[in-house]
Design a protein around this motif. Structure first.
Motif, PDB file in Angstrom:
ATOM      1  N   ARG A 180       0.845  -1.191   0.000  1.00 16.83           N
ATOM      2  CA  ARG A 180       0.000   0.000   0.000  1.00 16.83           C
ATOM      3  C   ARG A 180       0.883   1.244   0.000  1.00 16.83           C
ATOM      4  O   ARG A 180       1.959   1.264   0.607  1.00 16.83           O
ATOM      5  CB  ARG A 180      -0.894   0.019   1.238  1.00 16.83           C
ATOM      6  N   LEU A 181       0.405   2.299  -0.632  1.00 16.63           N
ATOM      7  CA  LEU A 181       1.199   3.517  -0.761  1.00 16.63           C
ATOM      8  C   LEU A 181       1.151   4.334   0.522  1.00 16.63           C
ATOM      9  O   LEU A 181       0.156   4.327   1.260  1.00 16.63           O
ATOM     10  CB  LEU A 181       0.702   4.346  -1.939  1.00 16.63           C
ATOM     11  N   GLU A 182       2.219   5.074   0.755  1.00 17.26           N
ATOM     12  CA  GLU A 182       2.346   5.890   1.958  1.00 17.26           C
ATOM     13  C   GLU A 182       1.176   6.863   2.121  1.00 17.26           C
ATOM     14  O   GLU A 182       0.768   7.171   3.247  1.00 17.26           O
ATOM     15  CB  GLU A 182       3.675   6.657   1.914  1.00 17.26           C
ATOM     16  N   GLN A 183       0.627   7.342   1.020  1.00 14.82           N
ATOM     17  CA  GLN A 183      -0.469   8.312   1.105  1.00 14.82           C
ATOM     18  C   GLN A 183      -1.726   7.726   1.757  1.00 14.82           C
ATOM     19  O   GLN A 183      -2.606   8.470   2.196  1.00 14.82           O
ATOM     20  CB  GLN A 183      -0.815   8.831  -0.279  1.00 14.82           C
ATOM     21  N   ARG A 185      -1.700   5.896   4.522  1.00 13.63           N
ATOM     22  CA  ARG A 185      -1.389   5.562   5.914  1.00 13.63           C
ATOM     23  C   ARG A 185      -2.544   5.897   6.866  1.00 13.63           C
ATOM     24  O   ARG A 185      -2.866   5.076   7.740  1.00 13.63           O
ATOM     25  CB  ARG A 185      -0.102   6.261   6.357  1.00 13.63           C
ATOM     26  N   VAL A 203       5.181  -0.386   7.693  1.00  9.51           N
ATOM     27  CA  VAL A 203       6.049  -0.009   6.585  1.00  9.51           C
ATOM     28  C   VAL A 203       5.221   0.003   5.306  1.00  9.51           C
ATOM     29  O   VAL A 203       4.679  -1.030   4.896  1.00  9.51           O
ATOM     30  CB  VAL A 203       7.236  -0.987   6.433  1.00  9.51           C
ATOM     31  N   MET A 204       5.142   1.198   4.659  1.00  7.90           N
ATOM     32  CA  MET A 204       4.349   1.354   3.440  1.00  7.90           C
ATOM     33  C   MET A 204       5.262   1.857   2.323  1.00  7.90           C
ATOM     34  O   MET A 204       6.312   2.462   2.577  1.00  7.90           O
ATOM     35  CB  MET A 204       3.182   2.318   3.684  1.00  7.90           C
ATOM     36  N   TRP A 205       4.856   1.610   1.075  1.00  5.29           N
ATOM     37  CA  TRP A 205       5.702   1.935  -0.073  1.00  5.29           C
ATOM     38  C   TRP A 205       5.604   3.424  -0.366  1.00  5.29           C
ATOM     39  O   TRP A 205       4.517   3.957  -0.634  1.00  5.29           O
ATOM     40  CB  TRP A 205       5.249   1.132  -1.288  1.00  5.29           C
ATOM     41  N   ASP A 206       6.731   4.097  -0.350  1.00  4.45           N
ATOM     42  CA  ASP A 206       6.771   5.554  -0.536  1.00  4.45           C
ATOM     43  C   ASP A 206       6.924   5.895  -2.016  1.00  4.45           C
ATOM     44  O   ASP A 206       8.004   6.278  -2.483  1.00  4.45           O
ATOM     45  CB  ASP A 206       7.919   6.150   0.276  1.00  4.45           C
TER      46      ASP A 206
END
Length: 312
Positions: A180-183, A185, A203-206
């Motif tokens: 999942r993307l950081e946005q 969160r 930990v999320m994908w930035d």
């Protein structure tokens, strides 16, 4: 990392059976893995397995003067305290299928030395290990989004807020590792809190958006980098394709939730059909085909002709 599968344990218990003294009348498992090893030994030798009540031997479960093997799966430090004692009117032998390379006081019976750190398939989901585990979210804690829900917009945000839980851990998790993307969160943290999921780090994908993630690919490599960096013992992943990549790249075992199996670490993961191109295609067919198309176009007509000839 030294790794043993359930198949390894079964084979090594059979080796123990060859050297089992004839006067051993019964076996008792003194750990969760020891109970499994005791049951496997019973299948090979027919020796009865003693069960415990609240950690102690059941009264009358064995005759006075009998010899009992107190068995554990792995002895990695000191000899564990046995629930069976000489006071129970029995002779006690200690046993371990695996003995850590630093153990000096050996049990009466053992099969093989094992290097540390080590990992065992049958311990992969033991609750006490989740504190040092990486756990995927989509496909494990909840289902994956449908293509319609995965629009990188309002429908996806609604999915994140309202998706039904699938598996909620009873223990605190070390690292939740997701593509999942950081946005996203805030929505993810809210869902985890609502469902009582405790964890040390999320930990999320930035990356800026879904299109950038699809273009970059390498979901398994990204998770493997996190797995290696944080020093976790086990990664619990939903996708078999990604599990193979994570195990191979990180050199540590990965438990695949979808297939209910542990993928061995490092090069041994190749046994599960690792192929980087097939994995990239499985992760994102459109991105893979776009990249392959650009590659073929850059090489010109000769490459097209050669490629087509491979499929005649």
């Amino acid at each position: 990392m030294d790794y043993r599968s359930v198949a390894d344990l079964n084979a090594d218990v059979r080796r123990m059976a060859w050297d089992l003294p004839r006067d051993v009348d019964a076996v008792v498992g003194i750990s969760r893995g020891g109970v499994l090893a005791a049951d496997l030994l019973h299948q090979t030798t027919g020796r009865p397995v003693l069960r415990l009540d609240d950690g102690t031997l059941r009264t009358g479960s064995v005759e006075s003067g009998a010899t009992v093997l107190a068995l554990t799966d792995a002895l990695l430090d000191g000899v564990p305290e046995s629930p069976v004692t000489e006071d129970d009117g029995v002779e006690v032998l200690t046993g371990a299928v695996y003995v850590g390379d630093g153990v000096e006081t050996l049990p009466d019976l053992w099969v093989d030395r094992i290097a540390t750190p080590c990992a065992f398939e049958w311990r992969a989901l033991h609750p006490t290990r989740l504190g040092n585990a990486c756990v995927d979210i989509d496909g494990v804690l909840c289902r994956d989004p449908t293509p319609e829900e995965n629009d990188d917009g309002p429908r996806y945000r609604e999915f994140l807020r309202s998706v039904e839980p699938r598996l909620i851990p009873d223990e605190r998790v070390g690292w939740l590792v997701t593509c999942r993307l950081e946005q996203y969160r805030p929505e993810t943290e809210q869902w985890l809190a609502e469902h009582g999921v405790e964890y040390d780090e999320l930990v999320m994908w930035d990356l800026p958006n879904k299109a950038a993630r699809d273009e970059q690919g390498g979901h398994g490599e990204y998770k493997a980098e996190v797995y290696d960096r944080v020093g976790a013992d086990i990664f619990i992943e939903s996708s078999e394709q990604q599990a193979v990549v994570i195990a191979r790249e990180a050199g540590k075992p990965v438990y695949c939730f979808d297939t209910n199996q542990t993928i061995p670490p490092g090069e041994a993961a190749d046994e599960y059909g690792y192929d980087s191109y097939l994995v990239r295609f499985a992760e994102n067919p459109r991105s893979f085909l776009r990249t392959a198309g650009r590659h073929v176009a850059s090489k010109g007509v000769d490459t097209v002709t050669q490629t087509a000839g491979m499929f005649r």
